[in-house]
Design an enzyme around this catalytic site. Sequence first.
Site, PDB file in Angstrom:
ATOM      1  CB  THR A  29      35.309  38.302  44.218  1.00 43.00           C
ATOM      2  OG1 THR A  29      35.632  39.084  43.072  1.00 43.00           O
ATOM      3  CG2 THR A  29      33.931  37.695  44.059  1.00 43.00           C
ATOM      4  CG  HIS A 182      40.024  42.193  36.777  1.00 38.35           C
ATOM      5  ND1 HIS A 182      41.239  41.554  36.612  1.00 38.35           N
ATOM      6  CD2 HIS A 182      39.327  41.435  37.675  1.00 38.35           C
ATOM      7  CE1 HIS A 182      41.259  40.468  37.368  1.00 38.35           C
ATOM      8  NE2 HIS A 182      40.115  40.382  38.016  1.00 38.35           N
ATOM      9  CG  ASN A 185      43.603  37.094  38.478  1.00 40.59           C
ATOM     10  OD1 ASN A 185      44.806  36.862  38.395  1.00 40.59           O
ATOM     11  ND2 ASN A 185      43.074  37.685  39.541  1.00 40.59           N
ATOM     12  CE1 TYR A 187      37.161  35.703  35.973  1.00 41.50           C
ATOM     13  CE2 TYR A 187      38.944  36.879  37.065  1.00 41.50           C
ATOM     14  CZ  TYR A 187      37.951  35.905  37.088  1.00 41.50           C
ATOM     15  OH  TYR A 187      37.747  35.141  38.208  1.00 41.50           O
ATOM     16  CG  ASN A 242      39.571  32.110  36.226  1.00 37.49           C
ATOM     17  OD1 ASN A 242      38.883  31.230  36.741  1.00 37.49           O
ATOM     18  ND2 ASN A 242      39.708  33.315  36.768  1.00 37.49           N
TER      19      ASN A 242
HETATM   20  C1  LIG Z   1      38.497  35.677  48.294  1.00 36.61           C
HETATM   21  C2  LIG Z   1      39.326  36.234  47.168  1.00 36.61           C
HETATM   22  C3  LIG Z   1      38.727  37.028  46.197  1.00 36.61           C
HETATM   23  C4  LIG Z   1      39.470  37.605  45.171  1.00 36.61           C
HETATM   24  N1  LIG Z   1      38.855  38.435  44.265  1.00 36.61           N
HETATM   25  C5  LIG Z   1      39.587  39.088  43.340  1.00 36.61           C
HETATM   26  C6  LIG Z   1      38.984  40.067  42.503  1.00 36.61           C
HETATM   27  O1  LIG Z   1      37.798  40.383  42.605  1.00 36.61           O
HETATM   28  N2  LIG Z   1      39.766  40.662  41.579  1.00 36.61           N
HETATM   29  C7  LIG Z   1      41.104  40.363  41.436  1.00 36.61           C
HETATM   30  O2  LIG Z   1      41.770  40.937  40.576  1.00 36.61           O
HETATM   31  N3  LIG Z   1      41.698  39.473  42.251  1.00 36.61           N
HETATM   32  C8  LIG Z   1      40.983  38.842  43.196  1.00 36.61           C
HETATM   33  N4  LIG Z   1      41.606  37.975  44.061  1.00 36.61           N
HETATM   34  C9  LIG Z   1      43.079  37.864  44.054  1.00 36.61           C
HETATM   35  C10 LIG Z   1      43.670  38.826  45.087  1.00 36.61           C
HETATM   36  O3  LIG Z   1      43.435  40.177  44.733  1.00 36.61           O
HETATM   37  C11 LIG Z   1      45.201  38.631  45.202  1.00 36.61           C
HETATM   38  O4  LIG Z   1      45.784  38.806  43.943  1.00 36.61           O
HETATM   39  C12 LIG Z   1      45.574  37.257  45.739  1.00 36.61           C
HETATM   40  O5  LIG Z   1      44.816  36.919  46.884  1.00 36.61           O
HETATM   41  C13 LIG Z   1      47.073  37.204  46.101  1.00 36.61           C
HETATM   42  O6  LIG Z   1      47.386  38.194  47.068  1.00 36.61           O
HETATM   43  P1  LIG Z   1      47.566  37.817  48.625  1.00 36.61           P
HETATM   44  O7  LIG Z   1      48.670  36.768  48.665  1.00 36.61           O
HETATM   45  O8  LIG Z   1      47.975  39.096  49.296  1.00 36.61           O
HETATM   46  O9  LIG Z   1      46.272  37.250  49.102  1.00 36.61           O
HETATM   47  C14 LIG Z   1      40.867  37.345  45.076  1.00 36.61           C
HETATM   48  C15 LIG Z   1      41.468  36.527  46.043  1.00 36.61           C
HETATM   49  C16 LIG Z   1      40.725  35.971  47.080  1.00 36.61           C
HETATM   50  C17 LIG Z   1      41.427  35.129  48.128  1.00 36.61           C
END
Ligand SMILES: Cc1cc2nc3c(=O)[nH]c(=O)nc-3n(C[C@H](O)[C@H](O)[C@H](O)COP(=O)(O)O)c2cc1C
Length: 372
Positions: A29, A182, A185, A187, A242
Site C-alpha cells: 500500500t 487478501h 493481516n 482485515y 491490526n
Molecule cells: C509500506 C507497506 C505497505 C504494505 N501494504 C500491504 C498491502 O497492501 N497488502 C498486504 O497484504 N501487505 C502489505 N504489506 C506487507 C508486505 O506485503 C509484507 O508482507 C511485509 O512488508 C513483509 O515482507 P518484507 O519483509 O519483504 O518487507 C505492506 C508493507 C509495507 C512496508
Amino acid sequence: MSRQEPTLFDPVQAGELRLRNRVVMAPLTRNRAPDAIPTALMAQYYTQRASAGLLISEATAISQQGQGYFDVPGLYGTEQLDGWKTITRDVHAAGGTMVVQLWHVGRVSHTELQVNGDAPVAPSAITAKTRTVLMRDGVPTFVETSAPRALRANELPGIVHAYQTAARNAVETAGFDGVEIHGANGYLLDQFLKSGSNSRTDDYGGSIENRARLMLEVVRAVSGAVGGGRTGIRLSPVTPANDAFDADPQPLFAYLMRELATLHLAYVHVIEGATGGPRVLPDRPFDYVAMAATYRRAGGKGAWMVNNGLDKALAERELAAGADLFAFGRPYIANPDLVERLQRGGPFNTGDRDTYYGGGAKGYTDYPTLPR
Ligand SMILES: Cc1cc2nc3c(=O)[nH]c(=O)nc-3n(C[C@H](O)[C@H](O)[C@H](O)COP(=O)(O)O)c2cc1C
C-alpha cells in the site's frame, strides 16, 4: 545423475500463470491514488518493477465499504478500472505479469471513509486495537479505528458478490492476469477466521468450519468468476497485525488448507510470523511446514508462496525446502530491479520510511537501478 535443482531465477507455472522467475513483488500500500483512482505515476512505479516473476498490486478496495486508509485505489468505479487498465498494459508491454490484491478492511477503518459516515463493518462489534491513516491538513496522520458494527448474516452474500464482481472486472476490464484475495493481516476475511475478532453465534462464528465459511465462499465465488488458476490467496496465520489473534491457529489453517486444496488455485501465499516483524513469535508458535504438507497431502496444486523478511539466502533455503515463490515487500520499495540485484548479489538500496505512505514521485519512482 541428480536432477538440476531450480533457482530463484528459473520460470515456474502458478496455475494458469506462467512466471518468468520466482521473485514476487509483495502487495504494498503506497497511498498515491487520490479519489481511489490509479494514476500514471503508479503505472511508472509498477512498470519499473516488471522484471519480477509476479507483481502483486497494492491492496485495492472492492467497494467503498472496504476502504480503510486515505488514497487507496479501488476496483468499483469505471475510472478506477480505466486507471488500472493503463497500468496492466504498461506492465505487460514490459513483459511482466500482474495480479490485483482484493481488499475489504472490515473493522480497520474510520467513519470518515465510509458511505454517509457509517460505522465500519466487522464480524462482531469489537473495536480493533489498531490505527488507520487519514489525511489531516495534507499530512498522513494515524487515527484510532472507529467502533464497527456486526454484519447481519443477510449482508454477507452482498460482500461475496462484491469480491466476485471486483475480480471479474479486474481480469475482464482492467487487464490483470489474476487476483489475490487478501485473507491476511487482520482485515475482513481474517477477522471472520480468527477467534479474537469473531464472537458470532450464527453459521459464520464459533467452530472452525463456521469461521472459515466467509473466506471459502469468497474464494469459490472469485475462482468461479476468473478461474482457480488465476486466483491466489494471502494468509497470515499468527501475525498480530491490526489486532489479529486466534486462540488455536494450527488446526484452523489445517482445515483451510484441506478446503483450499480442492479449488485448484494459482497459489497460496503465506506470511510467516509477524508481518514486517519477527519470523518466529515465542508466544504464537506455528508450524508452516505442517501447513504446506497438509495442503499438498489434500491434493493442493499450484504454487506455494512465502513472505516476510526474506533475503536471497533465506529464499534459497525455502526453495530447497519446497516453496515455489518468494515475495519481497520492503526490498521492492527501494529496488525496482530487485531481480537483477539478487542475481548479482547486490548492492541493495535502503527504503525511506517517510515516503512509504502517501506523497508523489519522491521515494516512489526515483530509486536508482544498477548500471547495465
Ligand atoms: C509500506 C507497506 C505497505 C504494505 N501494504 C500491504 C498491502 O497492501 N497488502 C498486504 O497484504 N501487505 C502489505 N504489506 C506487507 C508486505 O506485503 C509484507 O508482507 C511485509 O512488508 C513483509 O515482507 P518484507 O519483509 O519483504 O518487507 C505492506 C508493507 C509495507 C512496508
